[in-house]
Design a protein around this motif. Structure first.
Motif, short mmCIF file in Angstrom:
data_model
loop_
_atom_site.label_atom_id
_atom_site.label_comp_id
_atom_site.label_asym_id
_atom_site.label_seq_id
_atom_site.Cartn_x
_atom_site.Cartn_y
_atom_site.Cartn_z
N THR A 81 -5.53 1.30 -9.11
CA THR A 81 -5.21 1.69 -7.75
C THR A 81 -6.43 2.37 -7.17
OG1 THR A 81 -2.88 1.98 -8.31
CG2 THR A 81 -3.66 3.02 -6.29
N GLU A 90 -3.62 4.22 -0.60
CA GLU A 90 -3.80 3.71 -1.96
C GLU A 90 -3.41 2.24 -1.97
OE1 GLU A 90 -1.51 6.15 -4.57
OE2 GLU A 90 -2.78 7.90 -4.25
N TYR A 101 0.85 -1.19 0.00
CA TYR A 101 0.00 0.00 0.00
C TYR A 101 0.88 1.24 0.00
CZ TYR A 101 -3.39 -3.34 2.04
OH TYR A 101 -4.19 -4.42 2.30
N THR A 161 -8.34 4.23 -3.75
CA THR A 161 -7.94 5.14 -2.68
C THR A 161 -8.99 5.18 -1.58
OG1 THR A 161 -6.82 6.51 -4.32
CG2 THR A 161 -7.26 7.52 -2.19
#
Length: 106
Positions: free
Chosen positions: A98, A85, A67, A100
Motif C-alpha cells: 500500500t 492510500e 483507495y 501513500t
C-alpha cells in the motif's frame, strides 16, 4: 539446428520482455490515476471550502476505486491534510503493498 534454438530463444525473450513492459506500464497508469485522484480531491476540497458533503462524496468515490481517503483538518491554521492510500501490486513478482500520497490545502 542451432538457428532454430536461437530463433526460439529470441522469441521467448521477446515475449517475456513484452509481458514485463505491459505490466510496468499498467502499474504506472494505476499510480498516475491515484495521483490524479489525489490532486482532484485537494482541488475539490479547497474550492468547496471543506464542505462536508463534498468530503463524503470524495470518500465514497475513493472506496469505489479501491483507495482509502483520510482527511484531517487543522482549524487554527486553516489547513487540511489529505492522505490517500492506494494498492501497489506487481503480481508477477509477488509484491503487494500500500502506497501513500499526502497533500495539504489551505
Amino acid at each position: 539446428m542451432s538457428q532454430i534454438v536461437k530463433a526460439g530463444l529470441g522469441v521467448i525473450l521477446l515475449v517475456l520482455l513484452t509481458a514485463f513492459s505491459i505490466m510496468f506500464i499498467r502499474l504506472q497508469c494505476e499510480v498516475q490515476a491515484a495521483q490524479n485522484f489525489h490532486d482532484a480531491v485537494l482541488d475539490e476540497l479547497e474550492n468547496s471550502f471543506y464542505n462536508a458533503d463534498v468530503l463524503a462524496a470524495c470518500k465514497e468515490q475513493a472506496k469505489e476505486y479501491g483507495y482509502q481517503l483520510n482527511v484531517s483538518f487543522y482549524e487554527e491554521e486553516n489547513i487540511a491534510e489529505v492522505v490517500l492510500e492506494y494498492p501497489f501490486c506487481l503480481s508477477a513478482f509477488g509484491i503487494e503493498r500500500t502506497k501513500t500520497l499526502v497533500g495539504y490545502t489551505n
